[in-house]
Design a protein around this motif. Structure first.
Motif, PDB file in Angstrom:
ATOM      1  N   LEU A  81       0.840  -1.198   0.000  1.00 53.35           N
ATOM      2  CA  LEU A  81       0.000   0.000   0.000  1.00 53.35           C
ATOM      3  C   LEU A  81       0.877   1.251   0.000  1.00 53.35           C
ATOM      4  CD1 LEU A  81      -3.076   0.548   2.181  1.00 53.35           C
ATOM      5  CD2 LEU A  81      -1.237   2.192   2.278  1.00 53.35           C
ATOM      6  N   LEU A  82       1.898   1.281   0.853  1.00 58.66           N
ATOM      7  CA  LEU A  82       2.794   2.432   0.906  1.00 58.66           C
ATOM      8  C   LEU A  82       3.581   2.589  -0.390  1.00 58.66           C
ATOM      9  CD1 LEU A  82       4.064   2.059   4.573  1.00 58.66           C
ATOM     10  CD2 LEU A  82       2.648   3.926   3.691  1.00 58.66           C
ATOM     11  N   GLU A 137      -7.196  17.305  -6.301  1.00 55.65           N
ATOM     12  CA  GLU A 137      -6.411  16.248  -6.939  1.00 55.65           C
ATOM     13  C   GLU A 137      -6.677  14.917  -6.238  1.00 55.65           C
ATOM     14  OE1 GLU A 137      -2.007  16.385  -5.632  1.00 55.65           O
ATOM     15  OE2 GLU A 137      -2.714  18.445  -5.423  1.00 55.65           O
ATOM     16  N   PRO A 138      -6.330  13.816  -6.888  1.00 53.79           N
ATOM     17  CA  PRO A 138      -6.554  12.501  -6.270  1.00 53.79           C
ATOM     18  C   PRO A 138      -5.715  12.304  -5.003  1.00 53.79           C
ATOM     19  CG  PRO A 138      -6.131  12.286  -8.629  1.00 53.79           C
ATOM     20  CD  PRO A 138      -5.814  13.703  -8.255  1.00 53.79           C
ATOM     21  N   VAL A 139      -6.274  11.577  -4.066  1.00 52.44           N
ATOM     22  CA  VAL A 139      -5.613  11.286  -2.793  1.00 52.44           C
ATOM     23  C   VAL A 139      -5.513   9.771  -2.642  1.00 52.44           C
ATOM     24  CG1 VAL A 139      -5.890  11.405  -0.281  1.00 52.44           C
ATOM     25  CG2 VAL A 139      -6.417  13.407  -1.687  1.00 52.44           C
ATOM     26  N   GLY A 174     -12.906   9.317  -3.274  1.00 50.51           N
ATOM     27  CA  GLY A 174     -12.266   8.204  -3.976  1.00 50.51           C
ATOM     28  C   GLY A 174     -10.876   7.858  -3.477  1.00 50.51           C
ATOM     29  N   ALA A 175     -10.587   8.166  -2.220  1.00 49.46           N
ATOM     30  CA  ALA A 175      -9.295   7.779  -1.646  1.00 49.46           C
ATOM     31  C   ALA A 175      -9.179   6.255  -1.642  1.00 49.46           C
ATOM     32  CB  ALA A 175      -9.157   8.333  -0.228  1.00 49.46           C
ATOM     33  N   LYS A 176      -7.965   5.770  -1.540  1.00 49.62           N
ATOM     34  CA  LYS A 176      -7.747   4.326  -1.531  1.00 49.62           C
ATOM     35  C   LYS A 176      -7.660   3.761  -0.116  1.00 49.62           C
ATOM     36  CE  LYS A 176      -5.128   4.633  -5.818  1.00 49.62           C
ATOM     37  NZ  LYS A 176      -3.764   4.669  -6.364  1.00 49.62           N
ATOM     38  N   THR A 177      -7.191   4.588   0.821  1.00 45.16           N
ATOM     39  CA  THR A 177      -6.938   4.106   2.175  1.00 45.16           C
ATOM     40  C   THR A 177      -7.358   5.139   3.209  1.00 45.16           C
ATOM     41  OG1 THR A 177      -5.020   2.841   1.410  1.00 45.16           O
ATOM     42  CG2 THR A 177      -5.128   3.296   3.764  1.00 45.16           C
TER      43      THR A 177
END
Length: 141
Positions: free
Chosen positions: A14-15, A72-74, A97-100
């Motif tokens: 993930l990181l 912007e995307p996060v 729409g963040a992933k985590t």
């Protein structure tokens, strides 16, 4: 079923796949843990986006009043807020729409975890992102 954080290998991946971290509750006070952790993550090459309605700039970056204001995307929403405030943050993280959703050391909230997981986010609670990054990626990405 009780909440369980992802494995260390999953956190490492993930990181590795993340570039942008929005930090909710990032303080402009150099002595605060949120500032120290975010500064260290910035030094490791992550893009830090402060989310603090009471500051214009933190760590040289424009600060936003809320996650929804970020243009912007996060990848990761890193949270330095009391547990009772995290369900709303989880809703916002899903909406952008963040992933985590990452709740810092000492912060856990099952409702926030459920909201984020139901929205498709990976959830990490009660862990320090700086510590995990230092252990899992000691030499950077």
């Amino acid at each position: 079923m009780a909440f369980e954080n992802p494995s260390r290998e999953e956190i490492k991946q993930l990181l590795l796949g993340s570039k942008t971290i929005a930090v909710v509750g990032l303080s402009d006070d150099l002595a605060k843990v949120s500032h120290m952790v975010s500064s260290a993550m910035k030094d490791k090459g992550y893009r830090i986006i402060p989310v603090n309605p009471n500051a214009d700039k933190i760590l040289g970056e424009k600060s936003y009043a809320s996650l929804s204001d970020i243009p912007e995307p996060v990848d990761i929403v890193n949270v330095f807020r009391r547990p009772e405030h995290t369900p709303k943050v989880a809703e916002e993280a899903v909406a952008i729409g963040a992933k985590t959703l990452w709740l810092q050391l000492g912060i856990a909230n099952d409702e926030a975890a459920r909201i984020a997981q139901d929205g498709g986010l990976t959830v990490i609670m009660d862990r320090c992102i700086k510590v995990e990054d230092s252990i899992l990626l000691p030499h950077g990405k």
